[in-house]
Motif scaffolding. Structure first.
Motif, short mmCIF file in Angstrom:
data_model
loop_
_atom_site.label_atom_id
_atom_site.label_comp_id
_atom_site.label_asym_id
_atom_site.label_seq_id
_atom_site.Cartn_x
_atom_site.Cartn_y
_atom_site.Cartn_z
N ARG A 1 0.83 -1.21 0.00
CA ARG A 1 0.00 0.00 0.00
C ARG A 1 0.86 1.25 0.00
NH1 ARG A 1 -2.93 -2.83 3.96
NH2 ARG A 1 -2.03 -1.51 5.61
N LYS A 2 1.93 1.21 0.77
CA LYS A 2 2.83 2.36 0.85
C LYS A 2 3.50 2.63 -0.50
CE LYS A 2 6.83 4.10 3.43
NZ LYS A 2 7.84 3.79 4.49
N GLN A 3 3.96 1.56 -1.16
CA GLN A 3 4.61 1.71 -2.46
C GLN A 3 3.61 2.24 -3.51
OE1 GLN A 3 6.24 -2.16 -3.32
NE2 GLN A 3 7.81 -2.01 -1.72
N LYS A 4 2.39 1.75 -3.45
CA LYS A 4 1.36 2.21 -4.38
C LYS A 4 1.07 3.69 -4.17
CE LYS A 4 -3.39 1.30 -5.83
NZ LYS A 4 -4.62 0.47 -5.59
N GLN A 5 0.99 4.10 -2.90
CA GLN A 5 0.73 5.51 -2.59
C GLN A 5 1.88 6.39 -3.05
OE1 GLN A 5 -2.21 6.74 -1.16
NE2 GLN A 5 -1.28 8.65 -1.88
N GLU A 6 3.10 5.91 -2.86
CA GLU A 6 4.28 6.68 -3.31
C GLU A 6 4.27 6.87 -4.82
OE1 GLU A 6 7.49 4.40 -1.73
OE2 GLU A 6 7.45 5.38 0.25
N LYS A 7 3.86 5.84 -5.56
CA LYS A 7 3.79 5.94 -7.02
C LYS A 7 2.71 6.95 -7.44
CE LYS A 7 5.51 1.32 -8.14
NZ LYS A 7 5.17 -0.02 -8.71
N GLU A 8 1.57 6.90 -6.74
CA GLU A 8 0.49 7.84 -7.05
C GLU A 8 0.91 9.27 -6.75
OE1 GLU A 8 -2.89 6.53 -4.88
OE2 GLU A 8 -3.27 4.80 -6.18
N ASP A 9 1.61 9.46 -5.64
CA ASP A 9 2.09 10.80 -5.28
C ASP A 9 3.10 11.30 -6.30
OD1 ASP A 9 0.50 10.69 -3.06
OD2 ASP A 9 2.11 10.18 -1.66
N GLU A 10 3.97 10.41 -6.76
CA GLU A 10 4.97 10.78 -7.77
C GLU A 10 4.29 11.17 -9.09
OE1 GLU A 10 8.48 11.70 -9.49
OE2 GLU A 10 8.14 11.23 -7.36
N LYS A 11 3.25 10.42 -9.43
CA LYS A 11 2.50 10.70 -10.66
C LYS A 11 1.84 12.07 -10.58
CE LYS A 11 -1.13 8.77 -13.61
NZ LYS A 11 -2.10 7.65 -13.77
N LYS A 12 1.27 12.39 -9.42
CA LYS A 12 0.61 13.69 -9.24
C LYS A 12 1.62 14.82 -9.33
CE LYS A 12 -3.22 12.02 -6.38
NZ LYS A 12 -3.81 11.99 -5.02
N ARG A 13 2.81 14.61 -8.74
CA ARG A 13 3.85 15.64 -8.82
C ARG A 13 4.29 15.87 -10.26
NH1 ARG A 13 5.59 13.21 -3.90
NH2 ARG A 13 7.03 11.86 -5.03
N TYR A 14 4.40 14.78 -11.00
CA TYR A 14 4.80 14.87 -12.41
C TYR A 14 3.75 15.63 -13.21
CZ TYR A 14 5.82 13.44 -17.18
OH TYR A 14 6.07 13.43 -18.54
N GLN A 15 2.47 15.30 -12.96
CA GLN A 15 1.39 15.99 -13.69
C GLN A 15 1.35 17.46 -13.35
OE1 GLN A 15 -1.95 13.58 -12.42
NE2 GLN A 15 -1.74 12.16 -14.15
#
Length: 289
Positions: free
Chosen positions: A269-283
């Motif tokens: 769950r933590k890794q998934k959240q980190e990926k989602e946060d990274e995606k949002k920062r990129y967008q």
């Protein structure tokens, strides 16, 4: 020193206790009881151990558990103290926020995956796997105890975290934690007691600890401490009775597997959240460009 009627009898039972003896249980294979103390930082775990050692052995108060005068954290290690040949009390590092990682580490201790020494709240899965190789197969009964200062504000969200602790303690030990309310001499604790009982606690006891600055023996305090210790041993024997007929090795393995699966799911769950946060920062960066 004057004791209330019954103190000497309780003290004698404590000194002679062996696992199963309060219910005359024999042939169960359990050789020792570990009373494990948990609680938020500065709530009085170490002082409770000092008080129990002093009263149970009827000796002069000593600060063997290194308790602090102020409400600060002094226990960063997991330390063990002997009450008699079969009963030990374990002082654990104070909980800070009862995060998921802290709860996993506490569960690992309930599973006997930790010996004495430094307590860390991270990398639980890795240390669990290492511990599985060298964990001594001691037939030990764990009695969970949660120490709570009545001076501490009791916010609703805080009790949601305590509920998670109480539930996990029961899942791992077959016992609901004994709740010890400290620092409650001038405080009405009826609401606190009710809240903890609503969370599942069967025993909520009030104890004023002896401290380095207040160690004059008091008959009422002595009696309350002795009764608390007697409850611990009665709970231990209740757990032994519940476990009769079970395979302790298989039960232990199942609990360890459950814990490691919980940790694995949390890490995913933590890794998934980190990926989602990274995606949002990129967008967000793309939009600014």
């Amino acid at each position: 020193m004057l004791f209330y009627v019954g103190d000497s009898e309780i003290r004698k039972r404590l000194s002679e206790y062996t696992p199963g003896s309060t219910q005359n249980l024999q042939g169960h294979g359990y050789s020792r009881v570990c009373v494990q103390l948990f609680g938020m930082t500065g709530h009085g775990k170490s002082s409770l151990i000092n008080s129990c050692l002093c009263v149970a052995k009827d000796v002069k108060y000593r600060n063997v558990a290194n308790s602090s005068i102020a409400n600060t954290a002094t226990t960063m290690m997991r330390n063990e103290f002997k009450l008699n040949n079969a009963v030990y009390m374990t002082d654990n590092r104070g909980i800070t926020k009862l995060t998921e990682e802290e709860l996993f580490e506490i569960s690992a201790q309930f599973c006997q995956l930790r010996t004495t020494g430094e307590v860390m709240w991270k990398d639980g899965s890795k240390r669990n796997n290492e511990a599985l190789i060298k964990t001594p197969k001691i037939q030990e009964i764990i009695v969970p105890v949660f120490v709570y200062s009545a001076e501490y504000p009791s916010a609703p969200q805080t009790f949601e975290q305590y509920e998670a602790f109480i539930r996990e303690a029961y899942n791992m030990t077959d016992l609901f934690p004994i709740i010890v309310l400290t620092k409650c001499k001038q405080i009405n604790t009826k609401e606190l007691e009710y809240k903890f009982r609503q969370l599942g606690a069967n025993h909520v006891v009030r104890i004023e600890n002896y401290t380095t600055t207040n160690n004059q023996r008091n008959p009422e305090i002595d009696t309350n401490i002795l009764k608390f210790l007697e409850i611990c041993l009665e709970e231990a024997d209740q757990a032994i009775d519940l476990k009769l007929g079970r395979d302790p090795q298989q039960e232990w393995s199942n609990k360890v597997s459950r814990l490691n699966n919980m940790i694995k799911e949390a890490e995913e769950r933590k890794q998934k959240q980190e990926k989602e946060d990274e995606k949002k920062r990129y967008q967000s960066t793309c939009i600014l460009i």
